[in-house]
Design an enzyme around this catalytic site. Structure first.
Site, short mmCIF file in Angstrom:
data_model
loop_
_atom_site.label_atom_id
_atom_site.label_comp_id
_atom_site.label_asym_id
_atom_site.label_seq_id
_atom_site.Cartn_x
_atom_site.Cartn_y
_atom_site.Cartn_z
N THR B 45 0.83 -1.20 0.00
CA THR B 45 0.00 0.00 0.00
C THR B 45 0.87 1.26 0.00
OG1 THR B 45 -1.67 -1.20 1.25
CG2 THR B 45 -1.85 1.20 1.25
N HIS B 48 1.75 2.10 -3.42
CA HIS B 48 0.63 2.72 -4.13
C HIS B 48 0.53 4.21 -3.79
CE1 HIS B 48 -0.72 -1.03 -5.70
NE2 HIS B 48 -1.06 -1.54 -4.54
#
Lengths: 350, 350, 350, 350
Positions: B45, B48
């Site tokens: 994450t 991202h």
């Protein structure tokens, strides 16, 4: 002409009347298989029958070939049998379920109301050959040592209990370090129980075995057991307690060392009614008492064979004595001594 | 006078706008604690957010200190905090549950409808200090290495998934051998899964890691995967399939290699809707698809810490790279490369 | 200037020292709410405190306003409270859980190790106003009659027990037809238990009520109870037994009338340790004994309110007596007589 | 001399080639029973076979007597049969499990890998007599009306689904109000679901039936269904969704109206692969998709018969049409019209 075999036969309604002798090889029905026994092993129940205790007197019909733990090879399968064939390595589930009662029809065949047991209600495995209902046979992996294969019946008791307690990551107490309790130690260790506390009364031999098999601590069962377990767990108690001793003090300890909301898993048989402080130890703390018997048919067998296949369980230290079948009387005295793990009968050499 | 600390700060709504700089040490509310970060670790994450993908653009408000995986020590606790004190070794559950919704009030806080996440919805752990709601803090054993303590958040994902699949004695397939899939291999091995078949696409580094962590076989994900798994299991398929890849072909494989009555446990996130042959692969075979997210609060944490305590899980091979916090940009490029296990930030040295 | 209210106050460490008098309206903390009581109801525990039995002497600090069953309206909410507001119709869960212990952190707050109880460990609801932690408040539907709303605490005990027994389509036995046992009859009927056999000792009033609430048969508890239940079930026994009496003979009957593989669900409290034939009645038959206490927080409340909403449960026959608060002493004597269902205090009219 | 009977026989591999004609009464094996059919009922599958769709062409061998729903009386039992006798009222489980595979050996016979189905893989019940494996026979209570007894096979589908969803006190949505969906409405109502929301496309006849059977609301399936369900539930969604339609839009709605942590229970068969937003609707919300097929053998049967015995379910409104067996073609056209509940064949009068 009847073919003969060697068997240990309980001859009469009397203690110790077991003789190793020559008897006919059993015949089989269309749904049965004849199995050549390679090794067998002795259960505490076999000692009870040998000694002809009250339970045996009420249940057993002599003459009887005892024995419900074994590993062997299918010699011949009945005409309706499709699941095994001659040459297959097998052990058997000792409980023969009727398949027709409510319990059997709802996946609870281990508490079938018409249960019959191999080596108790019909001839068993302390013999060169045994006749077994095909539905009770379980195939063994080629790589499974015979000495481990034969103890799958009691190992299944341990797996049934440990799986019921869902132990991964939990702190557990195991009461009673006889063979099944010791197996439970090994299985719980293989399933990553956080911490395993064994409790046993007086048997240093078995306490040592428990440590070798994975127990983190092994305590003497006495008046300080509850306090000691609470001390070892920061006052929290254990998540689950497994009871294999059948000793009333162990039960009293088990319900007091388990955390609120936890479970006590009971496999050991008590000699009579037991007193429990249900209100304070069970009800107000939301504890569950699980009666455990036999093996889930056949879920427990699949689980057990899978756990063995993982390679995480080494039961070698548990098998402490080996005897040829003719030395049955000697073997059973070792079982009586409790200075042993599992005692194996090497039948094929007999 | 405001005290300052070093932090990796996502500065602007743009890719790669993360800088390591000096910012004020956060203040804490009465139910929060200030934690001094020792080590942190990088999640997918974080990549991202670093790259500022569509999801990040919709969710994240800059400036933000990222990071939801860490191990540290409590520096100071707010006045209403009774569960931790200065000096306690801690990590945190990254999901902040509201405690008031139906899900929270019925033991399902991991799917709280008002969920906020550390390092995403408020400042996180890529810094010398982090402010954390006390209810999210979990104490670490003194014996737990910091590098293992910091990865408990993703390890908890793996434990959640593996425990949901109840793997002891079962044959399982694990799809996707990124860090969480690799952890699932190690945990399933520690829980005595009978056989662990890993499936991964193209990443030989991770396939090798999977073998070291306990996978019995590791397959390349391709058109023959289903056939190969069925072949390895005598045509039976696996008892349970665990999906960590988020790749549609893996899902199609998972529902086809699982036995009838088995479960597919889905943690990997797919980029869009996925097509499934529900009728033939799921409904008529009585298969269950389990959506898995986060960690059960806090059951999974207790289970995880207990499993670590068992000593059966060695995650050392999984931690492949270590960087000081100022080298954050370099560390995140290693994560991007996928030629790694877990990448750890050594914060205290920063 | 302190505002005053009417309350039934247990004044001293002595039997019957409860007086209805004027006392200050309680103040509330930031996480509490002040609730105006409309109706309350009397639990057996209130009789124990009134009579000042050994348990009360050890637990209760006087002066105390008793009462943990009520329905009312929020008068004022503390500054940190977001879940209720003035004017909301509410009842409360009487068990105050700490939220920090292992049990609370794993969804088992009903067995919180730091449990405090409204009307026992702090002032309760036999008063015009009561101060309640906001987390314990449960909102009531506008359509729920106050007399039903007030008995949700004991009804929750019944729902907890019945849901634990998973009764739809099952034949069940309910031992002890006091108010909670009677509620269990009504709930089990509403959940389509196949057949409900009530067992009660000597109380014809409650036996009649049980029939009105849905029991198919109601038996006198005596030496023939086991035989009668087995006769009514073709020798099969019941799927599940629910025990609300706290009488040792009922337990002995319960474990003998339940089918192998079934469950005995224990909510009634026994006055001391109880003897059970665990070997024959529990272990060898795979029976489970479930200790049940309180209500699952707050799953049971949601289930209960949903079951009430279904319209399948009519508890009107169960509420047999109503008194204004000043007649508290008279009301408690009706509870003592056992010739009643639930006894309600109409507080607002007081 | 062969004795003859009347039967509806699918004669050829072609649509509509079913004729009512005289054929020999079937013989039975030692483990089978010959059952005299009193009433039978028509399943949607029978229409597929009648119309000879692609599935039928691949699966069915003609000539075949269809029919897997019936109630009758045992005419004669094979020599090995001990569970039923001539004169017993019976219905049958249509799925014939092998009893030997992993699934059968672990209590999951409903997904037996060698499953054969009555009226599909061997002759069925649209005839005066049918031969049935004794293990598939279930005895009916004398008080159970024949018209209800015959629909126990589809009712068992509904009970399996509803019991899997554990509905007491829950708000549920039922998608697809064909006969099984309607039965699910009635069963969920009998189990005290808090609120039942039916969803159906275009069939006003069935919507009306759903209301009579207990649905609180019945919605038209369209673009606003999700919004409407959320509106009816204060934005919370339903606890569980039950899918009987096999229509892709219903699945998309089901996964969006169910609460986080809830379950979607899938029994309806989709004609091809279906697209699902697993990430947002299932994984991140911790939702579970349950594939449901057949009936748990024989747990579902016991549950169903117990629920019927409770008296809480009245299926009379569901049986809308009755035909003598010779009017089979006419009966099947009513099934095709969907302007019906269950269509019953009165065989004995034929």
């Amino acid at each position: 002409m009847v073919e003969m075999m060697t068997a240990a036969v309980k001859l009469r309604s009397a203690p110790k009347s077991t003789e190793v002798r020559s008897v006919p090889i059993p015949s089989i029905g269309p749904s049965e298989a004849l199995v050549r026994v390679k090794v067998a092993s002795i259960c505490g129940t076999d000692l009870h029958i040998y000694d002809w205790d009250a339970w045996s007197q009420a249940r057993i019909h002599t003459p009887l070939i005892q024995g419900h733990e074994m590993a062997g090879v299918v010699e011949r399968a009945g005409e309706d049998v499709t699941t095994v064939a001659a040459g297959d390595r097998v052990s058997f589930e000792g409980h023969i379920a009727c398949g027709r009662c409510y319990e059997c029809r709802t996946g609870q065949a281990h508490v079938c109301r018409n249960l019959r047991i191999m080596g108790i209600d019909r001839d068993g495995a302390f013999a060169d050959y045994v006749s077994v209902p095909a539905q009770n046979l379980v195939r063994n992996d080629a790589g499974l040592p015979l000495e481990v294969a034969t103890i799958q019946d009691p190992l299944g008791n341990a797996v049934h209990t440990v799986m019921n307690a869902n132990v991964p990551g939990k702190t557990i107490a195991i009461f009673g370090l006889g063979p099944i309790g010791l197996m439970a130690v090994a299985v719980a260790k293989a399933l990553s129980a956080a911490r395993i506390i064994g409790v046993e009364k007086g048997n240093e031999f078995r306490k040592e075995l428990a440590k070798r098999l994975g127990a983190n601590e092994v305590l003497e069962s006495d008046g300080s057991t509850v306090e000691t377990v609470l001390g070892l767990t920061d006052g929290d108690g254990v998540h689950e307690a497994l009871e294999f001793s059948g000793a009333p003090p162990a039960l009293a300890q088990a319900v007091k060392v388990v955390r609120s909301g936890g479970g006590v898993h009971l496999l050991g048989l008590f000699n009579g009614p037991v007193s429990v402080d249900l209100t304070n130890d069970v009800i107000l703390r939301g504890v569950t008492l699980h009666g455990i018997t036999g093996r889930r048919m056949f879920r427990t067998w699949y689980e057990m064979q899978g756990i063995l296949k993982s390679g995480n369980v080494d039961l070698t230290p548990l098998i402490t004595h080996r005897f040829p079948l003719p030395d049955y009387a000697q073997a059973i005295e070792v079982v009586r001594s409790r200075a042993c793990g599992k005692v194996v009968l090497e039948v094929e050499e007999a």
